[in-house]
Every structure is written in C-alpha cells, then in structure tokens.
Design an enzyme around this catalytic site. Structure first.
Site, short mmCIF file in Angstrom:
data_model
loop_
_atom_site.label_atom_id
_atom_site.label_comp_id
_atom_site.label_asym_id
_atom_site.label_seq_id
_atom_site.Cartn_x
_atom_site.Cartn_y
_atom_site.Cartn_z
N GLY A 126 0.83 -1.20 0.00
CA GLY A 126 0.00 0.00 0.00
C GLY A 126 0.87 1.25 0.00
CG ASP A 127 0.67 3.73 2.38
OD1 ASP A 127 -0.47 4.21 2.30
OD2 ASP A 127 1.07 3.10 3.38
CE LYS A 150 -3.44 1.79 -3.81
NZ LYS A 150 -2.34 1.75 -2.85
N GLY A 151 -3.05 7.10 -5.98
CA GLY A 151 -3.94 8.23 -6.20
C GLY A 151 -3.56 9.03 -7.44
CB ALA A 194 -7.98 3.39 1.14
N GLY A 195 -6.48 5.89 1.91
CA GLY A 195 -6.50 7.35 1.93
C GLY A 195 -5.47 7.91 0.99
CG HIS A 196 -5.70 8.98 -2.73
ND1 HIS A 196 -6.40 7.81 -2.90
CD2 HIS A 196 -6.31 9.91 -3.46
CE1 HIS A 196 -7.39 8.04 -3.73
NE2 HIS A 196 -7.36 9.30 -4.09
CD GLN A 254 -6.74 -1.21 1.80
OE1 GLN A 254 -7.48 -1.95 1.16
NE2 GLN A 254 -7.20 -0.11 2.35
N GLY A 312 -1.63 8.93 10.09
CA GLY A 312 -0.50 9.80 10.41
C GLY A 312 0.73 9.03 10.89
P1 IMP Z 1 -6.87 -2.77 8.38
O1 IMP Z 1 -7.08 -2.73 6.90
O2 IMP Z 1 -7.21 -1.49 9.06
O3 IMP Z 1 -7.51 -3.97 9.02
O4 IMP Z 1 -5.30 -2.96 8.64
C1 IMP Z 1 -4.63 -4.16 8.31
C2 IMP Z 1 -3.23 -3.86 7.77
O5 IMP Z 1 -3.35 -3.19 6.52
C3 IMP Z 1 -2.39 -2.96 8.65
O6 IMP Z 1 -1.03 -3.33 8.53
C4 IMP Z 1 -2.60 -1.58 8.04
O7 IMP Z 1 -1.54 -0.71 8.32
C5 IMP Z 1 -2.64 -1.96 6.57
N1 IMP Z 1 -3.37 -0.99 5.75
C6 IMP Z 1 -4.71 -0.86 5.64
N2 IMP Z 1 -5.01 0.12 4.76
C7 IMP Z 1 -3.85 0.59 4.30
C8 IMP Z 1 -3.51 1.59 3.33
O8 IMP Z 1 -4.36 2.23 2.70
N3 IMP Z 1 -2.17 1.78 3.13
C9 IMP Z 1 -1.22 1.06 3.77
N4 IMP Z 1 -1.50 0.13 4.66
C10 IMP Z 1 -2.80 -0.12 4.93
#
Ligand code: IMP
Length: 428
Positions: free
Chosen positions: A12-13, A16-17, A39-41, A225, A303
C-alpha cells in the site's frame, strides 16, 4: 470496451492516487472494489487539499460516474463527512455522480470498537490495523450476520437491524474483551439519520457495471491498499481483510476477466510498510530515515510514520504474477536522487538457500528469516522533477528503471518524478 485495473504492488501507499487521477480523466466509470476508509490519499483540487478515503478519486472529474462497489465496506458516518468536505470545496458529489452498491457492507461504530479491542488484546502480536473497523466488518460479512448497504433503503428497518447487531457486538465487547457496551440508542439514531441521507445513492452495483461495459464505457477500477495486504496472497496475518489484487476488482464489482485490458501495478521506487510484520529490505538506519523525510512517508489515514527500505524485486515479481500486470507505474523516483548508490533485492537467502520466489505462504517467521540478496546500482544526483521524457533521465536513473523492468518482466509506462500532478514521464 476496456476495463483498467489499478493496484498497488507492495504494502500500500505506492502513490496509486496520482495514477488513478491520471486515468480518471479519460474514464466513464471509476469504481472502488475493496476495503473502506482504511485507504487514503491526498488530492489537490480547486485550491483545496482533500483527503479521500472511500469516495473514488474520479469524483474530481465531472464526466466520471463514481461507484463504491459491492466488495467494499462503508462507514456511513465517515462517508457523510467526506461528502461534506467535497461540498465545502465546491466539488459536486450528489447522487447523480456517486453511487453506492447495495451489496457493500456497513461499518458500525461497534465494528471500530471491536477492531481496537482485538488489537489491544493481541498486544505485541497486534497487526497495526487502521482501527477503522475493517476486519470486524468483513468478519461479520463472512459470518453472514453483516449489514448490507441495501438495508439503508428503509431507514426504519435498517435502524432495527443496526440495533440487533450492536447488541451482539456489545455482548462480544463484554464477554471477549471485558469492555463496557457502546451506546446503542445513540448509534441507532446516527445510523438512521445517515441512511436517510445515503438512500438516494444506492444502486444495484453489478447492473451499473454491466450496463457500462455493454455501452462500451471505459471502466476504471481503483484498488486500495497493496497486493501484500491481500487476505489470501499477502503477508498473513499482517494483512487487510479484503482482496486488493486485480482479482478483487472482478469479485468486488461483478464482471469477468475478458473485459480487462490493462492491469497497472503502481510501484514505489523503494519499499514502505505501515503496521507490523516482516520486511526483508527494511532500513533501520539513516537511509531509512532519509527516505521517510524526503518521501514524506507518513500515513494519510493514521499519520503513522511508515517503515522504509530498499526496493524488493522478489516481492515485485510475485505481485506482478498474482495481479497479471500488463504495465507498471513507478512512483517517487525523485525521492532517490542524491543517494550515492541504490540497492535492489533480487533474491533472498533463507538459511543458506537462495530463494527467487517470495515465500509468503510459509508465514511471517519464514519471511523474517529471509536475508535480501542485493544488487547495487549507482545513484544519481540530478533534480528529476522537471523531466518529462525517459531519455532525458540521468543515465543511472534510466538504468534503475530498466533494471526494474527486467526484474519484473513488465514494462514501466509511467514514472513519477515529483509531487506535482504533471510531474510524470508518460510512455516508454
Ligand atoms: P486494516 O485494513 O485497518 O484492518 O489494517 C490491516 C493492515 O493493513 C495494517 O497493517 C494496516 O496498516 C494496513 N493498511 C490498511 N489500509 C492501508 C492503506 O491504505 N495503506 C497502507 N496500509 C494499509
């Protein structure tokens, strides 16, 4: 006409955005197929900096219809906040532009509470989730006790279903975690009000997708992700609870593989990870800190500082396979400028044995025992941000990109060279 799927090839990160933003300009339908507001961007539009978590970034393009697909999990309260943010920025996001698939599952505040409680109980074995309630919501879906977005069509009935599920969750909070109950009345009221507001957005998601494909529309599937967080093929148990890989677009939106013409794997020029779990090329010293500082490697959603390391081609070969990548969008190449030399893991040493295939199925301990076998490449010192042609890159940067293509066996068709929207080299 074609479906294009955009996925992350690491944890992830990957950025992609930016890539989705580029494709969305030409898309008729932009759909999220997995995950939720974990997720977030960040996107910059109309002079506003917006953090999108659930709404597809196609919302910034007036021609694109946006769909929150059936494979996602939706927190109605957070979605309303996101809609209000877009409204305040003057970006139209009414029910004519944004649709929610009736099959999407609903995240309740008690799912979030259960996520936090389960993480706390795991102690040193915590996954490091985003605590957005993602895992417990998908777990309820698999248990077949979850709430579907379709139920919001009738806010009164929905309120009753919310009350029942909250009662179950409160029991779990007490019995499993010795925690006080959440305020069921307040949650029911909040969710009833949210359902009233969101009901006009509900659609039969597969009908929207089917119609779009039949009409020859260009469907853009926006992955959240990254491949290594895939529930089946990622670094279990340190994964998310949905399929972020290309196959997830098919199951999450409801169409078949023959529609897919492009699968774009977004790959950061180095590796990062948030949350726990083995990370063979992690850099715990100054170079890792430098990557974090220069690359602004802090989570948009939580953060949290991201763990940083060298590029890992063992991972990338694997994620090219499980996604069926047709091309790679390489991001943040500029972050590597100024490093005297660069390393790429080309294999692992596992107890004296060379491993070419990512040994993820054997679990976290096996991965933790893998020592990267590095290839060292020369660095470059030039500022890349103004470069718009691959040929114009410094020779060492070109060689780095060429090496990635060879190691992955997939062409690199986009290269991100700076934070600006236009700072991309497009084409080969
Ligand atoms: P969850 O998706 O909140 O259950 O987190 C499970 C794992 O996925 C953790 O290691 C999070 O840090 C990771 N994770 C979830 N969403 C993201 C994302 O958008 N970017 C990076 N890591 C993510």
């Amino acid at each position: 006409m074609p479906a294009t799927i955009i996925v992350g090839t690491q944890w992830g990160d990957e950025g992609k955005g930016r890539v989705v933003d580029f494709f969305a300009a030409q898309a008729d339908v932009v759909a999220r197929f997995n995950g939720g507001d974990n997720a977030g961007h960040t996107v910059v539009a109309e002079g506003h900096t917006l953090a999108l978590h659930l709404i597809p970034s196609g919302i910034l393009y007036p021609q694109a219809l946006c769909l929150i697909g059936g494979g996602t999990v939706v927190n109605p309260l957070r979605l309303l906040e996101e809609l209000a943010m877009l409204d305040a920025a003057g970006i139209p996001a009414g029910s004519d532009r944004l649709k929610i698939a009736a099959a999407a599952h609903i995240i309740l505040p008690t799912h979030r509470a259960l996520d936090g409680a389960s993480e706390a109980q795991r102690g040193s074995q915590a996954i490091g989730t985003t605590k957005r309630g993602i895992g417990p919501t998908y777990a309820d879906k698999a248990r077949r006790i979850g709430l579907r977005a379709a139920q919001m069509r009738d806010p009164e009935q929905f309120a009753g279903a919310v009350r029942d599920l909250v009662a179950t969750h409160n029991l779990w909070l007490k019995e499993l975690y010795d925690l006080p109950p959440q305020d069921a009345g307040a949650i029911v009221d909040q969710l009833r009000a949210a359902a009233e507001k969101l009901a006009p957005y509900l659609v039969d998601g597969t009908a929207v997708i089917g119609q779009a494909l039949a009409n020859g529309a260009h469907l853009l599937c926006e992955g959240a992700q990254g491949a290594l967080l895939d529930l089946d093929h990622g670094t279990y148990p340190f994964v998310t609870s949905s399929p972020p890989i290309a196959g997830g677009a098919l199951t999450g939106l409801g169409f078949g593989p023959k529609e897919v013409t492009r699968v774009v794997g977004v790959t950061k020029a180095y590796t990062t990870r948030v949350g726990a779990g083995a990370f063979p090329t992690e850099l715990l010293e100054a170079t890792g800190e430098r990557l974090r500082d220069v690359g602004h490697e802090y989570g948009v959603t939580t953060g949290r500082p991201r763990r940083c390391g060298w590029l890992d081609a063992v991972i990338l070969r694997y994620t090219a396979q499980i996604n069926g990548l047709t091309e790679v969008a390489l991001t943040k190449l500029d972050v590597l400028s100024g490093l005297p030399e660069l390393k790429i893991a080309v294999a692992y040493d596992l107890h004296g044995e060379r491993r070419e295939h990512f040994p993820v199925e054997w679990g976290n301990d096996t991965l933790a025992a893998c020592k990267p076998v590095y290839e060292t490449l020369p660095g470059w010192d030039a500022d890349l941000t103004g470069i718009r042609a691959r040929d114009a890159l410094p020779a060492a940067a070109r060689a780095y990109v060429d090496r990635i293509e060879t190691l992955m066996g997939v062409p690199v068709t986009f290269i991100g060279v700076g934070p600006e929207r236009e700072a991309m080299i497009i084409g080969r």
